[in-house]
Motif scaffolding. Sequence first.
Motif, PDB file in Angstrom:
ATOM      1  N   GLY A 101       1.099  -0.976   0.183  1.00  0.00           N
ATOM      2  CA  GLY A 101      -0.088   0.134  -0.263  1.00  0.00           C
ATOM      3  C   GLY A 101       1.517   1.029  -0.153  1.00  0.00           C
ATOM      4  N   VAL A 102       1.568   1.564   0.773  1.00  0.00           N
ATOM      5  CA  VAL A 102       2.991   2.600   1.080  1.00  0.00           C
ATOM      6  C   VAL A 102       3.598   2.722  -0.137  1.00  0.00           C
ATOM      7  N   SER A 103       4.038   1.605  -0.765  1.00  0.00           N
ATOM      8  CA  SER A 103       4.987   2.008  -2.210  1.00  0.00           C
ATOM      9  C   SER A 103       3.644   2.279  -3.747  1.00  0.00           C
ATOM     10  N   ARG A 104       2.588   1.882  -3.314  1.00  0.00           N
ATOM     11  CA  ARG A 104       1.968   1.944  -4.374  1.00  0.00           C
ATOM     12  C   ARG A 104       1.402   3.715  -4.692  1.00  0.00           C
ATOM     13  N   PHE A 105       1.136   4.058  -3.066  1.00  0.00           N
ATOM     14  CA  PHE A 105       0.554   4.985  -3.529  1.00  0.00           C
ATOM     15  C   PHE A 105       2.010   6.305  -3.454  1.00  0.00           C
ATOM     16  N   ILE A 106       3.706   5.987  -3.017  1.00  0.00           N
ATOM     17  CA  ILE A 106       4.218   6.500  -3.649  1.00  0.00           C
ATOM     18  C   ILE A 106       4.558   6.933  -5.281  1.00  0.00           C
ATOM     19  N   VAL A 107       3.943   5.609  -5.808  1.00  0.00           N
ATOM     20  CA  VAL A 107       5.214   5.632  -7.266  1.00  0.00           C
ATOM     21  C   VAL A 107       3.740   6.292  -8.071  1.00  0.00           C
ATOM     22  N   GLU A 108       2.150   6.455  -7.116  1.00  0.00           N
ATOM     23  CA  GLU A 108       1.605   7.092  -7.979  1.00  0.00           C
ATOM     24  C   GLU A 108       1.958   8.161  -8.274  1.00  0.00           C
ATOM     25  N   PHE A 109       2.674   8.962  -7.342  1.00  0.00           N
ATOM     26  CA  PHE A 109       2.913  10.222  -7.149  1.00  0.00           C
ATOM     27  C   PHE A 109       3.271  10.885  -8.783  1.00  0.00           C
ATOM     28  N   PHE A 110       3.789   9.786  -8.680  1.00  0.00           N
ATOM     29  CA  PHE A 110       5.219   9.732 -10.722  1.00  0.00           C
ATOM     30  C   PHE A 110       4.637   8.849 -11.522  1.00  0.00           C
ATOM     31  N   ARG A 111       3.258   8.898 -11.404  1.00  0.00           N
ATOM     32  CA  ARG A 111       2.812   7.655 -12.032  1.00  0.00           C
ATOM     33  C   ARG A 111       1.812   8.552 -13.116  1.00  0.00           C
ATOM     34  N   GLU A 112       1.252   8.507 -14.139  1.00  0.00           N
ATOM     35  CA  GLU A 112       0.330   9.049 -14.960  1.00  0.00           C
ATOM     36  C   GLU A 112      -1.381   9.044 -13.982  1.00  0.00           C
ATOM     37  N   PRO A 113      -1.880   9.464 -14.135  1.00  0.00           N
ATOM     38  CA  PRO A 113      -3.460   8.679 -13.607  1.00  0.00           C
ATOM     39  C   PRO A 113      -4.211   7.959 -15.169  1.00  0.00           C
ATOM     40  N   ASP A 114      -4.526   7.384 -14.898  1.00  0.00           N
ATOM     41  CA  ASP A 114      -5.950   6.618 -16.434  1.00  0.00           C
ATOM     42  C   ASP A 114      -6.456   8.124 -16.377  1.00  0.00           C
TER      43      ASP A 114
END
Length: 290
Positions: free
Chosen positions: A228-241
């Motif tokens: 959960g923590v890893s995915r939450f952090i990476v989402e700040f670098f990933r383009e939203p769908d």
Amino acid sequence: MLHLTHIAVDFATLPLRPEVFTIGPFGGWGPFSLRWYSLSYIAAIVIGWWLLAKMIKLPGSPMTSEQLDSFITWATLGVIIGGRLGYVLFYNLPQYVAQPLNILRVWDGGMSSHGGIAGVILGCIGFGLANRVNGLRVLDYVATVSPIGLGLGRLANFVNGELWGRPTGTDWGVIFPGAGPEPRYPSQLFEFALEGVLLFSIMAMLFWGTRARLRPGLLAGVFGVAYGVSRFIVEFFREPDVQIGFLSTGLTMGQTLTIPMTIIGAILLARALARPPLPAPVPDADQKPA
């Protein structure tokens, strides 16, 4: 002074393509292609099966070798059905309401990691009830090998040139086809490193180096919190769908779905630590599910 002015990588110049190989066509049938994304699922199941077979040989395993063979079917169905339904419900529901039969077209892509994880959890519960074993302890074992599938899936996303990151705002990054001229974060590789390599290392260390496997729910809880923590952090670098964008909360759908997973993981972890571990098993107990 050395000046680096062209350090962005053009994805189109990399020797990567979505297909492992293509054969055909045969008569009236079109060509058949094995894609890296499909291969990542196959490889994750095979490697996970192999590792679980070694893990259950330790004394006090929640299932026998014969039960493991049956469980793989439960897990595979959980990943595929859960992953697909998760994508349909959370990421593209209007499209599939209009064309419901397209839900079955899994070969066209569209899988949700959160949905796949939920499917595996339900598979562990169903398997436990059907075989009268502790489903939570089975989930602990499965959580230990699950980062393999997550990591391989993210590598396949990168090979496909999909699910790219946000623009870096600098000259470094990767220029993905169809994503515009800006260099973008290779967020797929960030996820591979965190959700795959790092998370697997943590889970393996806890399983093989401690007695965490004798505390029902502990390994599953660690997985839930760490993922959960890893995915939450990476989402700040990933383009939203593109079909969703940012939600009204300012978060992405991936971050939103991660919050309940992290909370549940924390509850499992706290509950496991608050209770005494199972009694240390005797050496010949590996064929006696605990």
